[in-house]
Every structure is written in structure tokens, then in C-alpha cells.
Design a protein around this motif. Structure first.
Motif, PDB file in Angstrom:
ATOM      1  N   ALA A 164       0.775  -1.207   0.083  1.00 36.57           N
ATOM      2  CA  ALA A 164       0.002   0.120   0.010  1.00 36.57           C
ATOM      3  C   ALA A 164       0.843   1.352   0.132  1.00 36.57           C
ATOM      4  N   HIS A 165       0.396   2.222  -0.411  1.00 32.00           N
ATOM      5  CA  HIS A 165       1.183   3.679  -0.456  1.00 32.00           C
ATOM      6  C   HIS A 165       0.285   4.376   0.618  1.00 32.00           C
ATOM      7  N   ILE A 166       1.195   5.022   1.497  1.00 35.02           N
ATOM      8  CA  ILE A 166       0.519   5.710   2.687  1.00 35.02           C
ATOM      9  C   ILE A 166       1.287   6.944   2.632  1.00 35.02           C
ATOM     10  N   GLU A 167       0.485   8.004   2.799  1.00 35.49           N
ATOM     11  CA  GLU A 167       0.425   9.490   2.953  1.00 35.49           C
ATOM     12  C   GLU A 167      -0.065   9.851   4.288  1.00 35.49           C
ATOM     13  N   PRO A 168       0.565  10.917   4.853  1.00 36.64           N
ATOM     14  CA  PRO A 168       0.283  11.563   6.258  1.00 36.64           C
ATOM     15  C   PRO A 168      -0.966  12.529   5.806  1.00 36.64           C
ATOM     16  N   GLY A 169      -2.231  12.696   6.197  1.00 36.57           N
ATOM     17  CA  GLY A 169      -3.378  13.318   6.024  1.00 36.57           C
ATOM     18  C   GLY A 169      -2.915  14.813   6.586  1.00 36.57           C
ATOM     19  N   PRO A 170      -4.099  15.684   6.516  1.00 36.92           N
ATOM     20  CA  PRO A 170      -4.154  16.849   7.427  1.00 36.92           C
ATOM     21  C   PRO A 170      -4.134  16.952   8.706  1.00 36.92           C
ATOM     22  N   GLY A 171      -4.625  15.844   9.251  1.00 33.87           N
ATOM     23  CA  GLY A 171      -4.866  15.627  10.628  1.00 33.87           C
ATOM     24  C   GLY A 171      -3.721  15.540  11.430  1.00 33.87           C
ATOM     25  N   ALA A 172      -2.836  14.920  10.563  1.00 37.05           N
ATOM     26  CA  ALA A 172      -1.233  14.642  11.099  1.00 37.05           C
ATOM     27  C   ALA A 172      -0.348  15.957  11.466  1.00 37.05           C
ATOM     28  N   LEU A 173      -0.638  16.815  10.680  1.00 38.08           N
ATOM     29  CA  LEU A 173      -0.040  18.141  10.812  1.00 38.08           C
ATOM     30  C   LEU A 173      -0.459  18.750  11.910  1.00 38.08           C
ATOM     31  N   ALA A 174      -2.108  18.797  11.999  1.00 36.93           N
ATOM     32  CA  ALA A 174      -2.679  19.537  13.323  1.00 36.93           C
ATOM     33  C   ALA A 174      -2.333  18.518  14.477  1.00 36.93           C
ATOM     34  N   PHE A 175      -2.059  17.478  14.450  1.00 33.69           N
ATOM     35  CA  PHE A 175      -1.720  16.546  15.737  1.00 33.69           C
ATOM     36  C   PHE A 175      -0.476  16.893  16.123  1.00 33.69           C
ATOM     37  N   ALA A 176       0.719  16.986  15.312  1.00 36.67           N
ATOM     38  CA  ALA A 176       1.920  17.412  15.517  1.00 36.67           C
ATOM     39  C   ALA A 176       1.864  19.024  16.199  1.00 36.67           C
ATOM     40  N   ALA A 177       1.241  19.736  15.820  1.00 43.16           N
ATOM     41  CA  ALA A 177       0.963  21.128  16.287  1.00 43.16           C
ATOM     42  C   ALA A 177       0.501  21.302  17.891  1.00 43.16           C
ATOM     43  N   VAL A 178      -0.578  20.266  17.831  1.00 43.72           N
ATOM     44  CA  VAL A 178      -1.048  20.230  19.116  1.00 43.72           C
ATOM     45  C   VAL A 178       0.057  19.611  20.194  1.00 43.72           C
ATOM     46  N   VAL A 179       0.662  18.639  19.904  1.00 46.44           N
ATOM     47  CA  VAL A 179       1.833  18.258  20.742  1.00 46.44           C
ATOM     48  C   VAL A 179       2.713  19.201  21.081  1.00 46.44           C
ATOM     49  N   VAL A 180       3.212  19.889  20.089  1.00 46.56           N
ATOM     50  CA  VAL A 180       4.143  20.808  20.211  1.00 46.56           C
ATOM     51  C   VAL A 180       3.672  22.496  20.922  1.00 46.56           C
ATOM     52  N   LEU A 181       2.362  22.617  20.766  1.00 52.69           N
ATOM     53  CA  LEU A 181       1.650  23.660  21.535  1.00 52.69           C
ATOM     54  C   LEU A 181       1.711  23.383  22.892  1.00 52.69           C
ATOM     55  N   THR A 182       1.252  22.181  23.187  1.00 51.57           N
ATOM     56  CA  THR A 182       0.970  21.936  24.564  1.00 51.57           C
ATOM     57  C   THR A 182       2.408  21.663  25.338  1.00 51.57           C
ATOM     58  N   MET A 183       3.550  21.264  24.760  1.00 49.17           N
ATOM     59  CA  MET A 183       4.724  21.454  25.083  1.00 49.17           C
ATOM     60  C   MET A 183       5.232  22.718  25.456  1.00 49.17           C
ATOM     61  N   LEU A 184       4.780  23.626  24.506  1.00 49.43           N
ATOM     62  CA  LEU A 184       5.417  25.235  24.898  1.00 49.43           C
ATOM     63  C   LEU A 184       4.577  25.810  25.935  1.00 49.43           C
ATOM     64  N   ALA A 185       3.224  25.361  26.161  1.00 49.50           N
ATOM     65  CA  ALA A 185       2.348  25.944  26.892  1.00 49.50           C
ATOM     66  C   ALA A 185       2.797  25.378  28.427  1.00 49.50           C
ATOM     67  N   ALA A 186       3.145  24.203  28.567  1.00 55.36           N
ATOM     68  CA  ALA A 186       3.761  23.575  29.935  1.00 55.36           C
ATOM     69  C   ALA A 186       5.254  24.475  30.224  1.00 55.36           C
ATOM     70  N   LEU A 187       5.774  24.596  29.094  1.00 56.82           N
ATOM     71  CA  LEU A 187       7.215  25.324  29.299  1.00 56.82           C
ATOM     72  C   LEU A 187       6.999  26.857  29.681  1.00 56.82           C
ATOM     73  N   SER A 188       5.947  27.447  29.170  1.00 60.52           N
ATOM     74  CA  SER A 188       5.672  28.821  29.566  1.00 60.52           C
ATOM     75  C   SER A 188       5.231  28.984  31.108  1.00 60.52           C
ATOM     76  N   PHE A 189       4.610  27.972  31.564  1.00 56.62           N
ATOM     77  CA  PHE A 189       3.783  28.306  32.754  1.00 56.62           C
ATOM     78  C   PHE A 189       5.022  28.212  34.049  1.00 56.62           C
ATOM     79  N   ASP A 190       4.908  29.061  34.795  1.00 59.30           N
ATOM     80  CA  ASP A 190       5.923  29.010  36.050  1.00 59.30           C
ATOM     81  C   ASP A 190       5.264  28.655  37.222  1.00 59.30           C
ATOM     82  N   PRO A 191       5.666  27.310  37.523  1.00 64.39           N
ATOM     83  CA  PRO A 191       4.963  26.809  38.870  1.00 64.39           C
ATOM     84  C   PRO A 191       4.939  27.583  39.936  1.00 64.39           C
ATOM     85  N   ARG A 192       6.002  28.507  40.099  1.00 66.95           N
ATOM     86  CA  ARG A 192       6.130  29.312  41.308  1.00 66.95           C
ATOM     87  C   ARG A 192       5.090  30.192  41.551  1.00 66.95           C
ATOM     88  N   LEU A 193       4.227  30.571  40.372  1.00 67.12           N
ATOM     89  CA  LEU A 193       3.170  31.488  40.682  1.00 67.12           C
ATOM     90  C   LEU A 193       1.935  30.685  41.230  1.00 67.12           C
TER      91      LEU A 193
END
Ligand SMILES: [Zn+2]
Length: 203
Positions: A164-193
Motif C-alpha cells: 500500500a501507499h501511505i501518506e500522512p493526512g492534514p490531521g497529522a499536521l494538526a496533531f503534531a502542532a497540538v503536541v508542540v503547542l502543549t509542550m510550549l504551554a507547559a514550558l511557559s507556565f511558571d509553577p512558582r506562581l
């Protein structure tokens, strides 16, 4: 009493404790920019979270995988992939994909949203529990790339089984973006607050 209340900076680069250098808010040892808390921590966390929530929808609704073979083609979303694995009898793999791709991003978004909201409202509710929740999200963040591995394993499995020939769909791009964005959100949060509100209430 904490360092910020005594107007002492902790350098994020070299951990030096100082009152700032002669040329302003710079570390006298390594020259890194100094601030008491991560700059605009809450605003950044909210911004990354909002973007992650918006993209979580196409990540789950749009196909993440487009499969083509001699007799036809098929588009799969994350959920249809999980159901396919379940029906074909590979339930352990179905469970891994479900946890890594659907539950974990949702758990991260909900936990970080709750933490940011509690700090925004100046909550003094169980700071220990909230600090622990942040550590869990941070720990999961290190395993976020697990989702990408799952897609890679799936692709390898399908390609090994059929011509079979397999290609990533547009959902994969959105999914990768969600992974990166949640990592950035966790990184931006300062637990000392979390502790600042409890300290202010005790004063
Ligand atoms: Zn420094």
C-alpha cells in the motif's frame, strides 16, 4: 519569604542569586536577562493552550493517514485507526494509540488550563496538589513524541502487511502542532506562581 519578595533574582542560565547587575536586569555573572518569574507566563500559557484547543479539533476530525492500494483508497482519523486496530485484534496497540494520541493531549490541555485558571483567580487551594499536577504534565511532556512513534510504527506495520501507499493526512499536521503547542504551554507556565498566591494570603 521567598527570593522575589527580597528582590533577589535567580538567573535562569547559571542559577546565580543576585540583585541584578550594574547595567540593569542582567545577570552579573553570565549576562542573561533576569526576571522574578517567567515573563508573561500566564498570557503565553493561555495563548499556547487556546491554539492547542483549536487544533485539537482538526487533529481528531481530519484524516491523519491516507492509504492507497490497488483496489481503492482509505482515509483514517486517529479514532478510526484505533477502532481498526481494535477490530483486527491488536487491542494492546489500540490502547497505546488511544492513550498517547487522544487521552494524553486532552489531559495535558485540561490540567494546564486548570492550573492557569487557578493562578489567574489567585486560588490558594492545595498548592502541593497543583504543583504535583504540573510535575506530571511536565513529565508527560518528555514522552510527547511517543505519539509520533506510534504513527511511525503504524505506517511500518501497514506497509509490511500490504503493498500500500501511505501518506500522512492534514490531521497529522494538526496533531503534531497540538503536541508542540502543549509542550510550549507547559514550558511557559511558571509553577512558582502557584505558591505566590498562598504566600500573599499568608502575609
Ligand atoms: Zn547567570
Amino acid at each position: 519569604m521567598n527570593a522575589a519578595a527580597r528582590e533577589l533574582y535567580v538567573c535562569s542560565g547559571c542559577s546565580t542569586l543576585s540583585r541584578g547587575g550594574p547595567q540593569g536586569e542582567r545577570c552579573p555573572r553570565c549576562g542573561a536577562a533576569l526576571s522574578f518569574r517567567k515573563p508573561q507566563s500566564l498570557a503565553r500559557t493561555w495563548a499556547f493552550l487556546a491554539a492547542a484547543i483549536i487544533l485539537y479539533v482538526p487533529a481528531n476530525v481530519l484524516p491523519v493517514m491516507h492509504t492507497e492500494w490497488l483496489t481503492g483508497s482509505q482515509d483514517d482519523t486517529i479514532l478510526s485507526g484505533v477502532l481498526y486496530l481494535l477490530w483486527s485484534g491488536s487491542w494492546p496497540l489500540a490502547l497505546v494509540v488511544f492513550i498517547a494520541s487522544i487521552s494524553v493531549p486532552l489531559l495535558k490541555i485540561v490540567t494546564l488550563g486548570g492550573l492557569a485558571a487557578s493562578v489567574q483567580l489567585g486560588s490558594t487551594w492545595r498548592p502541593q496538589s497543583r504543583a504535583r499536577a504540573y510535575r506530571v504534565v511536565e513529565f508527560i511532556g518528555r514522552w510527547s513524541m511517543l505519539d509520533i512513534y506510534v504513527v511511525a510504527i503504524l505506517t511500518a506495520l501497514v506497509q509490511a502487511k500490504a503493498l500500500a501507499h501511505i501518506e500522512p493526512g492534514p490531521g497529522a499536521l494538526a496533531f503534531a502542532a497540538v503536541v508542540v503547542l502543549t509542550m510550549l504551554a507547559a514550558l511557559s507556565f511558571d509553577p512558582r506562581l502557584i505558591w505566590d498566591a498562598s504566600r500573599d494570603a499568608a502575609c
